[in-house]
Design a protein around this motif. Structure first.
Motif, short mmCIF file in Angstrom:
data_model
loop_
_atom_site.label_atom_id
_atom_site.label_comp_id
_atom_site.label_asym_id
_atom_site.label_seq_id
_atom_site.Cartn_x
_atom_site.Cartn_y
_atom_site.Cartn_z
N LEU A 368 -9.33 -15.35 1.67
CA LEU A 368 -8.03 -15.44 2.32
C LEU A 368 -8.21 -15.43 3.83
CD1 LEU A 368 -5.82 -12.98 0.22
CD2 LEU A 368 -5.81 -15.47 0.14
N SER A 369 -7.37 -16.16 4.53
CA SER A 369 -7.48 -16.22 5.98
C SER A 369 -7.15 -14.86 6.59
CB SER A 369 -6.53 -17.28 6.54
OG SER A 369 -5.18 -16.89 6.33
N MET A 370 -7.66 -14.61 7.79
CA MET A 370 -7.39 -13.34 8.46
C MET A 370 -5.90 -13.18 8.75
SD MET A 370 -8.39 -10.48 9.57
CE MET A 370 -10.16 -10.65 9.40
N ARG A 371 -5.21 -14.28 8.99
CA ARG A 371 -3.76 -14.21 9.23
C ARG A 371 -3.03 -13.65 8.02
NH1 ARG A 371 -0.41 -18.17 7.86
NH2 ARG A 371 -2.12 -19.67 7.81
N ILE A 372 -3.39 -14.16 6.83
CA ILE A 372 -2.77 -13.68 5.61
C ILE A 372 -3.11 -12.20 5.38
CG2 ILE A 372 -2.75 -13.89 3.10
CD1 ILE A 372 -1.21 -16.07 4.35
N LYS A 373 -4.36 -11.83 5.61
CA LYS A 373 -4.77 -10.45 5.42
C LYS A 373 -4.00 -9.50 6.34
CE LYS A 373 -9.54 -11.57 4.09
NZ LYS A 373 -10.96 -11.48 4.51
N LEU A 374 -3.81 -9.90 7.59
CA LEU A 374 -3.11 -9.04 8.54
C LEU A 374 -1.63 -8.88 8.17
CD1 LEU A 374 -4.68 -10.23 11.92
CD2 LEU A 374 -5.10 -8.08 10.71
N ILE A 375 -1.01 -9.96 7.71
CA ILE A 375 0.39 -9.85 7.30
C ILE A 375 0.52 -8.96 6.08
CG2 ILE A 375 2.42 -11.13 6.49
CD1 ILE A 375 1.42 -13.53 8.04
N ILE A 376 -0.40 -9.11 5.12
CA ILE A 376 -0.39 -8.26 3.93
C ILE A 376 -0.60 -6.80 4.32
CG2 ILE A 376 -1.65 -7.68 1.82
CD1 ILE A 376 -2.20 -10.66 1.46
N SER A 377 -1.50 -6.56 5.27
CA SER A 377 -1.78 -5.19 5.68
C SER A 377 -0.58 -4.53 6.34
CB SER A 377 -2.98 -5.15 6.63
OG SER A 377 -2.65 -5.73 7.88
N TRP A 378 0.29 -5.33 6.96
CA TRP A 378 1.47 -4.77 7.61
C TRP A 378 2.59 -4.52 6.60
CZ3 TRP A 378 3.30 -1.84 11.02
CH2 TRP A 378 4.65 -1.85 11.36
N PHE A 379 2.80 -5.45 5.68
CA PHE A 379 3.93 -5.33 4.77
C PHE A 379 3.60 -4.50 3.53
CE2 PHE A 379 5.59 -9.24 6.92
CZ PHE A 379 6.70 -8.61 7.45
N GLY A 380 3.16 -3.27 3.77
CA GLY A 380 3.00 -2.33 2.67
C GLY A 380 4.25 -1.47 2.58
N VAL A 381 5.33 -2.07 2.11
CA VAL A 381 6.63 -1.40 2.11
C VAL A 381 6.63 -0.24 1.13
CG1 VAL A 381 9.11 -1.70 1.80
CG2 VAL A 381 7.72 -3.59 2.68
N ARG A 382 7.04 0.93 1.60
CA ARG A 382 7.19 2.11 0.74
C ARG A 382 8.66 2.30 0.42
NH1 ARG A 382 2.15 0.84 2.25
NH2 ARG A 382 0.69 2.14 1.12
N GLY A 383 8.96 2.77 -0.80
CA GLY A 383 10.37 2.87 -1.14
C GLY A 383 10.64 3.66 -2.40
N ILE A 384 11.35 3.04 -3.34
CA ILE A 384 11.85 3.72 -4.52
C ILE A 384 10.71 4.24 -5.40
CG2 ILE A 384 13.40 3.54 -6.49
CD1 ILE A 384 14.67 3.22 -3.68
N GLY A 385 9.61 3.49 -5.48
CA GLY A 385 8.47 3.95 -6.27
C GLY A 385 7.93 5.28 -5.77
N SER A 386 7.86 5.44 -4.46
CA SER A 386 7.38 6.69 -3.88
C SER A 386 8.33 7.85 -4.22
CB SER A 386 7.25 6.56 -2.36
OG SER A 386 6.25 5.62 -2.01
N LEU A 387 9.63 7.58 -4.17
CA LEU A 387 10.61 8.61 -4.54
C LEU A 387 10.46 9.00 -6.01
CD1 LEU A 387 13.83 7.38 -2.68
CD2 LEU A 387 12.26 9.20 -2.00
N TYR A 388 10.18 8.01 -6.86
CA TYR A 388 10.01 8.33 -8.28
C TYR A 388 8.80 9.23 -8.49
CZ TYR A 388 8.62 8.10 -13.10
OH TYR A 388 8.22 8.46 -14.35
N TYR A 389 7.67 8.89 -7.90
CA TYR A 389 6.47 9.71 -8.05
C TYR A 389 6.72 11.14 -7.55
CZ TYR A 389 3.35 5.84 -9.28
OH TYR A 389 2.72 4.81 -9.92
#
Length: 445
Positions: A368-389
């Motif tokens: 994967l290109s570095m551009r794709i990797k950097l965008i993926i690394s930023w969009f680690g959205v935390r949300g409802i799953g974390s509240l469930y755990y």
């Protein structure tokens, strides 16, 4: 607040969201940000009209978050490009298991040495915060069945799998704290065999079997004479419930099973509909009017009449309702005392160090290109799953001395994720959206 007040508040928000859909789509904000703002203003931080104490409402909140995640995971599975080809799914698998495990480890070290938490609490906090969210990340996930964008596919499939792959670490954290009924065994062998190997493998098998069976049954009923009507919405919800229940009875990870059930259902229905493979090896519906030279991205309208396609709209409506309710309650959990160096510091560490480090390390050598990797690394959205755990841990013996610390950190991290990722999602996706190739066509660096 009285019951009538809740009806009025949620009803007004639903009306506003429905009527202002186009306006919100044009603004650099997400609907979750709006719900969070309303919750914060009406909550204990500003007007104190209502407050929601998760300690006193753990059962209710665990059930609400559990349902929301299940519906979202099934929807994500239905929208996945099929069939499953390892080379295409390899980055997602790495993110869901390798990168997530690295995140848990890094957060554990941070929690132990910086926050001063016990080792078990650090592992548990890492497990709560490591998985990305399938509910609140809709703006960076695949939009519909037939969306084959590389970035969206990777983020969606990661979120679909890591809500299941994170569960073993929740159990490990509880075991290290002496909570729950988890037995590690000598050197952790029992935990590794039961909670990691068995629970994961069994979940995948149960999900694939359930989705395939329903796909074949629904197709057979629809194509028999006389024609048989199928209530897709109820059938889809029934599949979620049955697969999840069977997984729980088999001591497997139900979240993972539901995601793969959606994936198997769509794959089965496309195969039975006579779909063909395009140049990237993806199954696409046959469309006599389509130009064979441009079949990489099929028209959404060509999706065959099936349970997976017809039930998807209903599931998305339920997702929106879940998002509205749970993010509103999240605003009612935030207090002024929640905002301290421990909560801010954890959020900053997770977004800027832990997530990028784990993603770049996990995706090394994938092409994967570095551009794709950097965008993926930023969009680690935390949300409802974390509240469930978090709620799961509270209901399974998390010591009260640690509960408040983990609650404060989790709700602040989720709240900040909604804001920072919500503000950045539209500009970044608009900027890079037209430059990405369909999944399977990314060229190595």
């Amino acid at each position: 607040m009285r019951t009538s007040d809740w009806f009025l508040l949620i009803g007004c928000l639903m009306l506003a969201r429905g009527l202002a859909a186009t306006t919100i789509a044009r603004l650099p904000v997400t609907s979750a940000m709006v719900y969070l703002l309303v919750g914060v203003v009406l909550g204990p931080m500003v007007m104190n009209v209502f407050r929601f104490d998760p300690v006193n409402n753990t059962r209710v909140l665990e059930t609400l978050t559990e349902i929301a995640v299940l519906i979202s995971l099934f929807s994500a599975g239905v929208k996945m490009p099929v069939p499953f080809i390892f080379t295409r799914w390899s980055p997602s698998i790495r993110l869901a298991w390798l990168s997530m495990s690295i995140t848990v480890g890094v957060v554990t070290v941070f929690s132990y040495y910086v926050l001063g938490l016990p080792l078990g609490a650090g592992v548990l906090l890492g497990a709560i915060l490591a998985p990305t969210d399938p509910v609140l990340a809709t703006d960076v996930q695949v939009r519909h069945a037939g969306d084959y964008d590389t970035l969206r596919f990777t983020l969606t499939s990661e979120a679909g799998m890591n809500d299941g792959s994170g569960f073993p670490f929740v159990m490990l954290g509880l075991a290290l704290l002496g909570a729950g009924d988890v037995e590690l065994g000598a050197w952790g062998w029992k935990w590794a065999l039961v909670d990691v190997v068995w629970a994961t493998a069994a979940a995948i098998v149960i999900g694939l079997a359930g989705g395939t069976a329903l796909g074949r049954l629904g197709w057979a009923l629809r194509n028999q004479e006389p024609k048989h009507e199928v209530l897709d919405d109820l059938v889809g919800l029934g599949l979620i419930a049955v697969v999840y229940a069977v997984s729980e009875l088999a001591h497997a990870w139900g979240f993972l099973a539901v995601f793969f059930a959606g994936l198997a259902l769509r794959h089965t229905e496309l195969v039975l509909a006579g779909a063909h493979k395009n140049r990237q090896g993806l199954l696409v519906p046959d469309d006599p009017k389509a130009d064979p030279a441009n079949d990489e991205v099929p028209d959404r309208a060509t999706t065959p009449l099936a349970v997976s396609a017809e039930a998807l709209v209903f599931k998305e409506h339920l997702e929106r309702l879940s998002e509205l309710t749970l993010v509103l309650l999240l605003g009612g959990m935030l207090t002024l005392s929640s905002w301290n160096w421990r909560t801010w510091g954890t959020a900053l560490f997770l977004f800027v160090i832990a997530r990028p480090f784990s993603v770049l390390l996990g995706l090394a050598g994938t092409g994967l290109s570095m551009r794709i990797k950097l965008i993926i690394s930023w969009f680690g959205v935390r949300g409802i799953g974390s509240l469930y755990y978090l709620m799961y841990a509270l209901n399974h013996g998390l010591p009260t001395t640690l509960a408040r610390d983990l609650i404060q950190i989790t709700v602040v991290v989720v709240g900040l994720s909604i804001i920072v990722h919500g503000v950045s999602v539209k500009p970044l996706m608009d900027k890079f959206g037209k430059k990405r190739a369909p999944v399977g066509t990314e060229r190595p660096e």
